[in-house]
Enzyme design. Structure first.
Site, PDB file in Angstrom:
ATOM      1  N   GLU A   1       0.833  -1.198   0.000  1.00  0.00           N
ATOM      2  CA  GLU A   1       0.000   0.000   0.000  1.00  0.00           C
ATOM      3  C   GLU A   1       0.866   1.246   0.000  1.00  0.00           C
ATOM      4  O   GLU A   1       1.858   1.344   0.725  1.00  0.00           O
ATOM      5  CB  GLU A   1      -0.963   0.000   1.193  1.00  0.00           C
ATOM      6  CG  GLU A   1      -0.305  -0.155   2.542  1.00  0.00           C
ATOM      7  CD  GLU A   1      -1.316  -0.335   3.668  1.00  0.00           C
ATOM      8  OE1 GLU A   1      -1.489   0.607   4.458  1.00  0.00           O
ATOM      9  OE2 GLU A   1      -1.913  -1.418   3.760  1.00  0.00           O
ATOM     10  N   CYS A   2       0.543   2.182  -0.854  1.00  0.00           N
ATOM     11  CA  CYS A   2       1.164   3.499  -0.937  1.00  0.00           C
ATOM     12  C   CYS A   2       2.677   3.401  -1.139  1.00  0.00           C
ATOM     13  O   CYS A   2       3.141   3.072  -2.217  1.00  0.00           O
ATOM     14  CB  CYS A   2       0.799   4.329   0.281  1.00  0.00           C
ATOM     15  SG  CYS A   2       0.897   6.108  -0.030  1.00  0.00           S
ATOM     16  N   GLY A   3       3.487   3.662  -0.103  1.00  0.00           N
ATOM     17  CA  GLY A   3       4.931   3.579  -0.263  1.00  0.00           C
ATOM     18  C   GLY A   3       5.395   2.218  -0.729  1.00  0.00           C
ATOM     19  O   GLY A   3       6.338   2.102  -1.524  1.00  0.00           O
TER      20      GLY A   3
ATOM     21  N   SER B   1      -1.746  -0.796  -4.223  1.00  0.00           N
ATOM     22  CA  SER B   1      -2.361   0.475  -4.608  1.00  0.00           C
ATOM     23  C   SER B   1      -1.935   1.555  -3.629  1.00  0.00           C
ATOM     24  O   SER B   1      -1.244   1.287  -2.632  1.00  0.00           O
ATOM     25  CB  SER B   1      -3.887   0.367  -4.615  1.00  0.00           C
ATOM     26  OG  SER B   1      -4.411   0.499  -3.318  1.00  0.00           O
TER      27      SER B   1
END
Length: 459
Positions: free
Chosen positions: A331-333, A432
């Site tokens: 997720e993200c990073g 994502s």
């Protein structure tokens, strides 16, 4: 005799009133007095929770009434408070600000009501005298069931100024002035992007917290605060649930580059029999052995892009793991890290793991901040197509996927407005920018654990 327990929320009249300064200072000051302090944070913010850990000595927990059902909020507060003497919950924005301009949803006030905690209101009292009474009266009587038990004035000019503020509140029979902080730049914290810098980036954070702790002892009546906020400890309905018999090992990326996790998500994994095996993409030369899957959380990989790119043994270890078709969630990073490369605004490019067919581009403006409701567009680690989750997004980068690749999630804002689709379901990888909270859909967590259980950990 039952040990004393104290609980309170620290809220501001608006963002920038000083609630983080007061929260960190009180956590550290009470810890120095020998209290076991458990910090909480209203809303989805990861950065403040990192600061909380330095001040209180334990990991903070997010309480969010939009992402989490009311029962999950209460359970998280009760679970976190089990071993604590003092539970301190830092608010978000202004006391009544949240996901809606007309309702309490997602606000500090709603959390305070859910966990039955009084509110300490932080007011920026610069150039203010009797007007503090009008302001506090408005906040005190605005919403039934929100109990403001005291006021801390920030940006106060002098002892005399503080005495005027105290008298103004007392003369109107309003919650008392518990203390004040003078105008002093050493009480402020440096900022990065939208909010406070990550705790891993603040070299002098511990020194600043020490300064704040001393200021609390000097300017805040801590004994009055404690007596005002004394109450019963929240009870857990099932404090010792049976442990599952599964023997699953999930690799958890945790270091200065990757450290944004909801502690309740991690607790939920543990409750399903998943052992979390921490590793560092920055410093370790390979993944831990015998893993059923990998979990890459958020963070600031762009701040460590050169180091992450230079750690080729780890990148190769991750590539090898991905080839074994074992579940990977990012997720993200973590999503950024799994791309082929990260390109900085100045054009500098750093190759990364490359197990996602796309490139990460850092932008000079924030790309997204806010709540999102996600619906899977395909079957994934989290169950069949149409699985819904609530969560949060905050990122300054953009991932450009190769053509022909379908996004993982269809997104809507908290108010139901469609947003650009994000993420990828690629082989065994779900990734994502969306940070899901599994309290919003426990069945999605069950599907992830089931996917882990179908893999036999490599020897």
């Amino acid at each position: 005799m039952t040990p004393a327990f104290h609980r309170f929320c620290i809220a501001g009249t608006q963002s920038g009133a000083g609630k983080t300064t007061v929260s960190l200072g009180l956590m550290a000051a009470l810890r120095k007095r020998g209290f076991r302090v458990q910090p909480f944070k209203c809303g989805p913010d990861y950065i403040d929770t990192g600061h909380h850990r330095h001040a209180a000595g334990v990991r903070s927990r997010n309480l969010d009434s939009w992402m989490m059902p009311a029962k999950a909020v209460r359970d998280s507060f009760a679970r976190g408070s089990t071993q604590a003497d003092v539970a301190i919950c830092e608010g978000v924005m202004g006391l009544f600000d949240g996901a809606s301009p007309t309702e309490l949803s997602g606000s500090s006030a709603e959390i305070a009501k859910l966990i039955d905690s009084p509110v300490v209101l932080v007011v920026n009292a610069r150039a203010m005298s009797r007007s503090i009474a009008a302001l506090v009266a408005g906040f005190t009587h605005f919403e039934p069931g929100v109990n403001i038990c005291g006021v801390i004035a920030n940006q106060v000019g002098s002892e005399h100024h503080a005495s005027l503020l105290r008298e103004a509140l007392a003369s109107s029979s309003l919650p008392p002035l518990l203390g004040w902080l003078p105008r002093d730049p050493q009480f402020s914290l440096p900022e990065r992007h939208l909010g406070l810098i990550a705790d891993t980036e603040a070299n002098s954070l511990q020194e600043r917290i020490e300064v704040l702790a001393k200021a609390m002892e000097r300017y805040i009546d801590l004994d009055l605060l404690l007596s005002t906020t004394s109450g019963s400890r929240p009870s857990l309905l099932n404090p010792h649930p049976p442990r599952p018999t599964r023997d699953l090992r999930l690799g958890l990326a945790r270091d200065p580059a990757f450290h944004f996790y909801y502690e309740d998500n991690l607790d939920a994994l543990r409750s399903k029999g998943v052992e979390l095996i921490e590793f560092s993409p920055l410093q370790d030369g390979s993944l831990p052995r015998d893993l059923n899957g990998l979990y890459f959380g958020g963070g600031f990989p762009e701040q460590f892009a050169q180091e992450l790119s230079s750690n080729q043994p780890m990148l190769e270890s991750i590539r090898n793991f991905a080839q074994q078709d074992r579940p990977i969630f990012a997720e993200c990073g973590g999503f950024m890290y799994l791309c082929r490369e990260i390109r900085m605004p100045d054009g500098t490019t750093w190759p990364l793991s490359g197990i996602i067919p796309g490139d990460c581009l850092m932008r000079e403006k924030r790309q997204r901040l806010g709540y999102s409701q996600a619906t899977t567009r395909t079957g994934s680690l989290f169950g069949p197509m149409g699985t819904r989750l609530r969560g949060h997004r905050f990122h300054w980068s953009e991932v450009i996927l190769d053509s022909g690749i379908d996004p993982l999630f269809h997104l809507e804002s908290a108010r139901g407005i469609p947003e650009p689709e994000v993420g990828i379901q690629y082989d065994s990888i779900s990734a994502s920018y969306f940070h899901p909270h599994f309290a919003s859909n426990p069945e999605a967590l069950d599907a992830w654990v089931e996917a882990l259980s179908r893999t036999e950990a490599p020897v």
